[in-house]
Design a protein around this motif. Structure first.
Motif, PDB file in Angstrom:
ATOM      1  N   ASN A   1      -3.615  -8.107  -5.297  1.00 61.87           N
ATOM      2  CA  ASN A   1      -4.324  -6.850  -5.038  1.00 61.87           C
ATOM      3  C   ASN A   1      -4.913  -6.339  -6.352  1.00 61.87           C
ATOM      4  N   SER A   2      -6.217  -6.515  -6.502  1.00 56.52           N
ATOM      5  CA  SER A   2      -6.889  -6.117  -7.752  1.00 56.52           C
ATOM      6  C   SER A   2      -6.892  -4.601  -7.945  1.00 56.52           C
ATOM      7  N   GLU A   3      -6.861  -3.841  -6.874  1.00 57.64           N
ATOM      8  CA  GLU A   3      -6.885  -2.389  -6.953  1.00 57.64           C
ATOM      9  C   GLU A   3      -5.659  -1.854  -7.671  1.00 57.64           C
TER      10      GLU A   3
ATOM     11  N   SER B   1      -6.095  -2.205 -11.309  1.00 54.37           N
ATOM     12  CA  SER B   1      -7.005  -1.180 -11.842  1.00 54.37           C
ATOM     13  C   SER B   1      -6.308   0.181 -11.985  1.00 54.37           C
ATOM     14  N   TRP B   2      -5.413   0.524 -11.031  1.00 53.40           N
ATOM     15  CA  TRP B   2      -4.669   1.780 -11.125  1.00 53.40           C
ATOM     16  C   TRP B   2      -3.669   1.750 -12.295  1.00 53.40           C
TER      17      TRP B   2
ATOM     18  N   ALA C   1      -7.843  -7.258 -12.986  1.00 54.41           N
ATOM     19  CA  ALA C   1      -8.456  -6.768 -11.750  1.00 54.41           C
ATOM     20  C   ALA C   1      -9.828  -7.407 -11.540  1.00 54.41           C
TER      21      ALA C   1
ATOM     22  N   GLU D   1     -16.400  -1.395  -6.647  1.00 53.50           N
ATOM     23  CA  GLU D   1     -15.690  -0.358  -7.403  1.00 53.50           C
ATOM     24  C   GLU D   1     -15.363  -0.782  -8.830  1.00 53.50           C
ATOM     25  N   PHE D   2     -15.499  -2.088  -9.121  1.00 56.55           N
ATOM     26  CA  PHE D   2     -15.131  -2.537 -10.454  1.00 56.55           C
ATOM     27  C   PHE D   2     -16.260  -2.372 -11.470  1.00 56.55           C
TER      28      PHE D   2
ATOM     29  N   SER E   1       0.822  -1.218   0.000  1.00 56.55           N
ATOM     30  CA  SER E   1       0.000   0.000   0.000  1.00 56.55           C
ATOM     31  C   SER E   1       0.853   1.264   0.000  1.00 56.55           C
TER      32      SER E   1
ATOM     33  N   ALA F   1     -16.452  -6.985  -6.700  1.00 54.62           N
ATOM     34  CA  ALA F   1     -16.170  -5.729  -5.993  1.00 54.62           C
ATOM     35  C   ALA F   1     -17.016  -4.609  -6.559  1.00 54.62           C
TER      36      ALA F   1
ATOM     37  N   TYR G   1       3.467   1.367  -9.055  1.00 53.51           N
ATOM     38  CA  TYR G   1       2.403   0.363  -8.968  1.00 53.51           C
ATOM     39  C   TYR G   1       2.962  -1.055  -9.196  1.00 53.51           C
TER      40      TYR G   1
ATOM     41  N   ASN H   1       0.016   6.751  -6.533  1.00 57.62           N
ATOM     42  CA  ASN H   1      -1.137   7.639  -6.617  1.00 57.62           C
ATOM     43  C   ASN H   1      -0.715   9.119  -6.559  1.00 57.62           C
TER      44      ASN H   1
END
Length: 313
Positions: A243-245, A248-249, A279, A288-289, A210, A286, A233, A217
Motif C-alpha cells: 500500500n503506497s498510500e 506516503s503518510w 511510495a 496523488e503522488f 485501512s 498515481a 501506520y 490519520n
C-alpha cells in the motif's frame, strides 16, 4: 479255297473210280459197259457242270473274299490312318493344351500377381490413409487437449479474477462501511471517546490495514501526534506492504516531526524522503503522488540547507 477245290476233285475222282470198279464186277456185258459209260459220261458232264458251277461259285467267292479283304484292308488302313491321325491330333492337342495351359498359367500368375500387387498397393494406401487419419486425429486431439488446457487455464484465470474482484469488491464494501464509521467517529458529537471507538473498530476488523491507517490519520490530523500516527501506520504496513498510500503518510508524518523537532530534523527528513521514494516506487503513476514528488524536492532542499548550515557553524 484251293484246298477245298482239291478235296472236291479228289472226291469226284474217287467216286468215278469206285463206280467204274463196281460196273466191272457186276456187269460183263458190253451193253452194260456202254450204258455205264454213257451214264458216267452223263454223270461226268453233270459233274463237270457242277464243277464249273462250283468253280464259278468259287471264283465268285474268291472275288468276294478279295473284295472283302481289300475292303477290310482299306478299313484297317483307314483305322490305322485314323489312329495315326488321332495320335498326331492328340499329340498336337496335348502340345497346344500344354502351351495354352502355360499361357493360362502365366496369365493367371500375372493376374494373381497384379491382384496381389493391387491388394498390397491398396493395403499400403489404406495403411497410409489410416496413418494419416491417425496423425490427423492425434493432432486434433492434441489441439483439443491444448485448447481444453488453455480454456481451463482461462477459466481458472477468470475464476481467480472473479475471486480477486469479489475480494476487492468486498474489501471496498468493507472499506466503505469502515469509512462511514470513521466519519461517524470523527464527526458525531455523541462519540465521546474516539480512541475507544477506533479500538473497537480494530477489534472488529483486525486484518484490514485501512482500519489502522484511519486510526493513524486520526492521530495525524486531529491530535497532531505524529509519533503515534507513525506507530499505527507501521501496523498497517505489517498487514499490507504494497500500500503506497501508507508509505506516503509515514513520509508526511516524518516530515512534520522534522519541522517540529530541531534536534532530530535531519533524521526525520531522511526517513520522510525514504518513505516518499518507496511510495513512488510502488505506484509511480498515481495521480496523488505528484504532490509527493514535490515534497521530495522540498525535503532535498531542506537537507541541503541543513548541510550548508552545519558547514557554516
Amino acid at each position: 479255297i484251293k484246298l477245298k477245290k482239291l478235296i472236291m476233285l479228289f472226291f469226284l475222282v474217287s467216286f468215278m473210280c469206285f463206280g467204274e470198279e463196281k460196273v466191272e464186277t457186276q456187269k460183263s456185258y458190253e451193253v452194260v459197259q456202254r450204258e455205264e459209260i454213257d451214264f458216267l459220261k452223263t454223270q461226268l458232264m453233270k459233274s463237270n457242270n457242277k464243277i464249273d458251277d462250283l468253280s464259278k461259285k468259287i471264283d465268285k467267292l474268291e472275288y468276294k473274299e478279295e473284295n472283302n479283304f481289300t475292303s477290310t484292308y482299306s478299313v484297317d488302313q483307314i483305322y490305322q490312318n485314323s489312329m495315326q491321325y488321332y495320335d498326331r491330333t492328340i499329340y498336337h492337342v496335348k502340345w497346344i493344351a500344354g502351351i495354352a495351359g502355360a499361357i493360362i498359367s502365366l496369365l493367371l500368375a500375372g493376374l494373381l500377381g497384379s491382384t496381389w500387387h493391387i491388394k498390397n498397393k491398396n493395403d499400403e494406401q489404406l495403411k497410409k490413409e489410416k496413418e494419416n487419419i491417425t496423425k490427423e486425429l492425434d493432432k486434433r486431439m492434441e489441439r483439443m487437449l491444448t485448447e481444453n488446457k488453455e480454456l481451463k487455464e482461462k477459466i481458472a484465470e477468470q475464476e481467480e479474477d472473479v475471486k480477486r474482484k469479489t475480494l476487492e469488491l468486498d474489501k471496498k464494501i468493507e472499506e466503505s462501511e469502515i469509512n462511514i464509521e470513521v466519519v461517524q467517529i470523527l464527526t458525531d458529537s455523541r462519540v465521546v471517546d474516539r480512541e475507544r471507538a477506533f479500538e473497537n473498530l480494530i477489534e472488529r476488523y483486525p486484518n484490514l490495514s485501512s482500519v489502522y491507517m484511519h486510526y493513524g490519520n486520526y492521530f495525524y490530523r486531529d491530535r497532531r501526534e505524529y509519533d503515534e500516527a507513525i506507530k499505527w501506520y507501521k501496523k498497517a504496513l505489517k498487514i499490507d506492504t504494497t500500500n503506497s498510500e501508507i508509505y506516503s503518510w509515514i513520509g508526511i508524518s516524518n516530515e512534520k516531526l522534522g519541522d517540529r523537532n530541531i534536534n532530530n530534523r535531519k533524521e526525520n527528513y531522511e526517513k520522510a524522503l525514504e518513505n516518499y521514494k518507496k511510495a513512488i516506487k510502488i505506484n509511480p503513476n498515481a495521480e496523488e503522488f505528484k504532490i509527493v514528488k514535490e515534497r521530495i524536492g522540498e525535503i532535498e532542499e531542506k537537507l541541503k540547507e541543513l548541510e550548508e548550515n552545519k558547514k557554516k557553524s
